[in-house]
Design an enzyme around this catalytic site. Structure first.
Site, PDB file in Angstrom:
ATOM      1  N   GLY A   1       0.796  -1.230   0.000  1.00  0.00           N
ATOM      2  CA  GLY A   1       0.000   0.000   0.000  1.00  0.00           C
ATOM      3  C   GLY A   1       0.822   1.270   0.000  1.00  0.00           C
TER       4      GLY A   1
ATOM      5  N   THR B   1       2.714   0.077  -7.067  1.00  0.00           N
ATOM      6  CA  THR B   1       1.978  -0.098  -8.313  1.00  0.00           C
ATOM      7  C   THR B   1       1.622   1.254  -8.913  1.00  0.00           C
ATOM      8  OG1 THR B   1       1.082  -2.109  -7.343  1.00  0.00           O
ATOM      9  CG2 THR B   1       0.032  -1.310  -9.335  1.00  0.00           C
TER      10      THR B   1
ATOM     11  N   HIS C   1      -8.597   2.078  34.387  1.00  0.00           N
ATOM     12  CA  HIS C   1      -7.522   1.456  33.610  1.00  0.00           C
ATOM     13  C   HIS C   1      -6.976   2.450  32.583  1.00  0.00           C
ATOM     14  CE1 HIS C   1      -5.701  -2.128  31.490  1.00  0.00           C
ATOM     15  NE2 HIS C   1      -5.717  -1.235  30.505  1.00  0.00           N
ATOM     16  N   GLU C   2      -7.886   3.039  31.792  1.00  0.00           N
ATOM     17  CA  GLU C   2      -7.437   3.979  30.754  1.00  0.00           C
ATOM     18  C   GLU C   2      -6.845   5.238  31.382  1.00  0.00           C
ATOM     19  OE1 GLU C   2      -7.041   3.032  27.823  1.00  0.00           O
ATOM     20  OE2 GLU C   2      -8.213   1.185  28.045  1.00  0.00           O
TER      21      GLU C   2
ATOM     22  N   ASP D   1      -2.052  -5.508  27.239  1.00  0.00           N
ATOM     23  CA  ASP D   1      -0.964  -4.590  27.579  1.00  0.00           C
ATOM     24  C   ASP D   1       0.286  -5.363  27.962  1.00  0.00           C
ATOM     25  OD1 ASP D   1      -2.622  -2.409  27.250  1.00  0.00           O
ATOM     26  OD2 ASP D   1      -3.278  -2.423  29.339  1.00  0.00           O
TER      27      ASP D   1
HETATM   28  P1  ADP Z   1       1.380  -1.186  -3.446  1.00  0.00           P
HETATM   29  O1  ADP Z   1       2.639  -0.548  -2.957  1.00  0.00           O
HETATM   30  O2  ADP Z   1       0.919  -2.237  -2.508  1.00  0.00           O
HETATM   31  O3  ADP Z   1       1.446  -1.606  -4.863  1.00  0.00           O
HETATM   32  P2  ADP Z   1      -0.479   0.692  -4.508  1.00  0.00           P
HETATM   33  O4  ADP Z   1       0.442   1.395  -5.411  1.00  0.00           O
HETATM   34  O5  ADP Z   1      -1.405  -0.263  -5.132  1.00  0.00           O
HETATM   35  O6  ADP Z   1       0.301  -0.024  -3.331  1.00  0.00           O
HETATM   36  O7  ADP Z   1      -1.272   1.785  -3.676  1.00  0.00           O
HETATM   37  C1  ADP Z   1      -2.604   1.609  -3.308  1.00  0.00           C
HETATM   38  C2  ADP Z   1      -3.323   2.938  -3.329  1.00  0.00           C
HETATM   39  O8  ADP Z   1      -2.879   3.777  -2.298  1.00  0.00           O
HETATM   40  C3  ADP Z   1      -3.107   3.705  -4.600  1.00  0.00           C
HETATM   41  O9  ADP Z   1      -4.048   3.368  -5.554  1.00  0.00           O
HETATM   42  C4  ADP Z   1      -3.243   5.146  -4.167  1.00  0.00           C
HETATM   43  O10 ADP Z   1      -4.580   5.563  -4.273  1.00  0.00           O
HETATM   44  C5  ADP Z   1      -2.869   5.125  -2.716  1.00  0.00           C
HETATM   45  N1  ADP Z   1      -1.516   5.654  -2.545  1.00  0.00           N
HETATM   46  C6  ADP Z   1      -0.437   5.007  -2.078  1.00  0.00           C
HETATM   47  N2  ADP Z   1       0.635   5.807  -2.017  1.00  0.00           N
HETATM   48  C7  ADP Z   1       0.252   7.004  -2.491  1.00  0.00           C
HETATM   49  C8  ADP Z   1       0.921   8.257  -2.706  1.00  0.00           C
HETATM   50  N3  ADP Z   1       2.209   8.434  -2.413  1.00  0.00           N
HETATM   51  N4  ADP Z   1       0.197   9.271  -3.200  1.00  0.00           N
HETATM   52  C9  ADP Z   1      -1.106   9.122  -3.492  1.00  0.00           C
HETATM   53  N5  ADP Z   1      -1.786   7.969  -3.339  1.00  0.00           N
HETATM   54  C10 ADP Z   1      -1.136   6.922  -2.825  1.00  0.00           C
HETATM   55 ZN    ZN Z   2      -4.687  -1.086  28.714  1.00  0.00          ZN
HETATM   56 MG    MG Z   3       0.797  -3.368  -5.638  1.00  0.00          MG
END
Ligand code: ADP
Ligand code: ZN
Ligand code: MG
Length: 612
Positions: free
Chosen positions: A206, A210, A425-426, A501
């Site tokens: 992400g 790609t 706790h929190e 925790d």
């Molecule tokens: P991966 O690295 O897994 O291939 P992708 O390129 O598929 O990730 O990214 C997934 C989505 O996240 C993209 O379609 C885009 O919308 C968003 N994204 C990730 N990085 C950026 C970036 N630097 N700027 C804008 N959008 C981004």
């Molecule tokens: Zn806790």
């Molecule tokens: Mg990818």
């Protein structure tokens, strides 16, 4: 299978329709009067018959009144002859309009052929449909060796450019060289420059690998072929290799071009590794990639881009110069980049005035580009469902927690006692966090349960720091202990709510000892190799150190935990009043934002403490 049921369904429907149609057709004709021959003769004598149409042995009669009737004549005998025998005179007969119709008409079909042939036709149709399905499967087998290579649309309006990629300045710079080469290859070749054959994009899922590859294609304006390496992994040995060959051939044919192999780790793992013997198929596929990349001559204008989130498991041969010799690391975005990404993806959403993207980005450390996109999407859905026309800052904040911890469980019934315990706790976590100089500031405290968490305290680093110090780790451990200690000091009892925790604290202190060299054991990195089999490396497993060292590690880990416990206990005992005040407000409001929390703490005028 789905197709087959669909076909059977339609066959049955057709059958029913045909049956209904014909039963209607035949019953309609049977409604007309059926005359015997002497009745017919009688009608003719009475002058009631206007015309007769002879069709084989069937007689279609039109009566003077206009109604129709039918009759059958004797086999092989002429109608006039027969009628004469029944006593119809020539005169009477001449007043009737008699015509003969060829029997090969539509009636013949309807009467004889269709009832016999129709079931046969339906049967043939039925089998034809089934066989057509089966043949589809067979064709797929025939296409096995072809890669399902896709060419990205290079239509001007929809193409991805570097503008669509926020942040990643250095990475874009690196890739610009490639774009330049693809635009003017001759210039570089004339200088005797070797152009990289392969560029490997590495980074967390992400992070935009790609996306970046697509942008390179869009910028250079050359054909962009996109395959996912997982498509090369098939049951049948040799298929993957053949697909690789096909993909490279296709790309070369339209050079200059980019061939993008996504998720290359699916085939590019170290050879000869892993459990259960030979992965012949994968190795052949990888070998084929190596062969194809070596096969490029100097002039060839195909650049191979590949992406992976597991560079550590790639085969060394892939990484040597002449293959993927360029490597571009894509880190998770830092606070500025996150802001840019958020702004980019917010463009197509109606945002409320004054949404502070900086604050959102401060609250989302560790989010990837894809996470941030998803975050804004969640916020938009949330706003829509609440009947709003714009997305507000609060919508986005709420979505941050939803994305991190799961949806709120407002409906879950908790007893007053449980609520009180959670609040203390929190409050314990939050109090320790604000009290320590080296701890990250508190952004939010909540006792609304989400996902698996009963409540949570959000404390995040104020600025992006890639390096963490020993005192920061100690502060973190103390904050984690805060919940446990607060329960113990308030109720003289401990609940299971603290188990998560403790798990996290133990994990962290083990890392402090074995990875960061911050313990009495000194500067050393110790490992457990149990993971490595799955990384595709050697079968070697188990500890890489002696029993004695393992024992020392354990005692160091527990001493860190005990120290953190003591620190938390010290703070909470001394600042019990604040703990009670925070818990009180939490029970009432359930959620405390940063400002509310800071307001409560301000009234106590406590000074920040050091960890040691
Ligand atoms: P991966 O690295 O897994 O291939 P992708 O390129 O598929 O990730 O990214 C997934 C989505 O996240 C993209 O379609 C885009 O919308 C968003 N994204 C990730 N990085 C950026 C970036 N630097 N700027 C804008 N959008 C981004
Ligand atoms: Zn806790
Ligand atoms: Mg990818």
């Amino acid at each position: 299978m789905k197709n087959l049921t669909k076909n059977i369904f339609w066959t049955v429907i057709t059958l029913i329709l045909v049956t209904v149609f014909f039963s209607y057709f035949f019953s309609a004709s049977s409604e007309t009067e059926n005359l015997s021959l002497n009745e017919l003769a009688q009608r003719i004598q009475e002058g009631e018959v206007a015309s007769i149409v002879i069709n084989g042995n069937d007689l279609e009669i039109e009566l003077a009144g206009g109604e129709g009737a039918v009759a059958k004549k004797e086999f092989e005998a002429g109608l006039s002859e027969t009628l004469k025998n029944y006593g119809v005179s020539a005169e009477q007969l001449s007043s009737v309009d008699i015509s003969v119709e060829e029997q090969s008409g539509a009636r013949f079909f309807a009467g004889i052929l269709i009832p016999t042939l129709l079931p046969l036709i339906i049967l043939i149709l039925f089998f034809w449909l089934i066989f057509r399905n089966a043949k589809g499967g067979a064709n797929q087998v025939m296409n096995f060796g072809k890669s399902s290579i896709r060419m990205a649309g290079n239509s001007k309006d929809k193409r991805t450019t570097f503008e669509d990629v926020a942040g990643l300045i250095e990475e874009k710079q690196e890739l610009l060289e490639i774009v330049d080469f693809l635009k003017e290859p001759a210039k570089f070749i004339k200088m005797g420059a070797k152009i990289p054959r392969g560029v490997l994009l590495m980074g967390a899922p992400g992070s935009g690998k790609t996306l970046l590859a697509r942008a390179v294609a869009g910028e250079s304006g050359v054909p962009f072929f996109h395959v996912s390496a997982s498509e090369f992994v098939e049951m049948f040995v040799g298929v993957g290799a053949s697909r690789i060959r096909d993909a490279f051939t296709t790309a070369k044919r339209s050079a200059p071009a980019i061939l993008f192999i996504d998720e290359i780790d699916a085939v590019g793992r170290q050879r000869g590794a892993g459990m259960g013997g030979g992965h012949d198929e994968r190795e052949q596929t990888l070998n084929q990639i190596l062969v194809e990349m070596d096969g490029f001559d100097r002039e060839s204008k195909v650049i191979v881009l590949a992406a992976t989130n597991r560079p550590d498991i790639l085969d060394q041969a892939l990484l040597r110069p002449g293959r993927f010799d360029r490597r571009v690391f894509i880190d998770l975005p830092d606070v500025k980049e996150r802001e840019a990404i958020l702004k980019l993806h917010a463009k197509n959403k109606p945002m409320e005035e004054g949404v502070d993207f900086r604050r959102i980005s401060a609250r989302t450390p560790g989010f990837s580009g894809a996470d941030l996109e998803n975050l804004l999407n969640e916020a938009a859905i949330f706003a829509t469902r609440h009947g709003k026309t714009t997305v507000s800052q609060q919508d986005i904040f709420d979505s941050v927690e939803k994305v991190m911890l799961g949806p709120e469980k407002k409906g879950r019934i908790i007893t007053d006692k449980e609520k009180e315990i959670t609040a203390f706790h929190e409050a314990g976590h939050a109090l320790v966090a604000t009290s320590l100089k080296d701890a990250d500031p508190v952004h939010k405290v909540s006792i609304v349960s989400r996902g698996r968490a009963g409540g949570y305290t959000l404390n995040l680093p104020s600025e992006e720091n890639r390096l963490r110090s020993k005192s920061q780790f100690k502060a973190m451990l103390a904050v984690m202990m805060g919940g446990y200690v607060a329960e113990e000091l308030t109720f003289n009892d401990i609940t299971t709510g603290a188990s998560n925790d403790l798990e996290k604290a133990t994990e962290l202190s083990r890392k402090i000892v074995t990875k960061f060299g911050m313990s009495k054991l000194g500067p050393i990195s110790l490992g457990e190799n149990s993971e490595s089999i799955f990384l595709g490396r050697d079968m070697a497993s188990g500890r890489d150190h002696s029993e004695k060292v393992a024992g020392e590690v354990d005692s160091e880990v527990s001493s860190f935990l005990k120290e953190a416990y003591k620190l938390a206990k010290n703070i909470i005992t001394k600042r019990k009043k604040a703990l009670e005040a925070i818990a009180e407000i939490l029970m009432e409001k359930e959620v405390l934002e940063q400002e509310d929390f800071d307001a409560v703490m301000k009234s106590f005028r406590y000074k920040p403490l050091p960890v040691g």
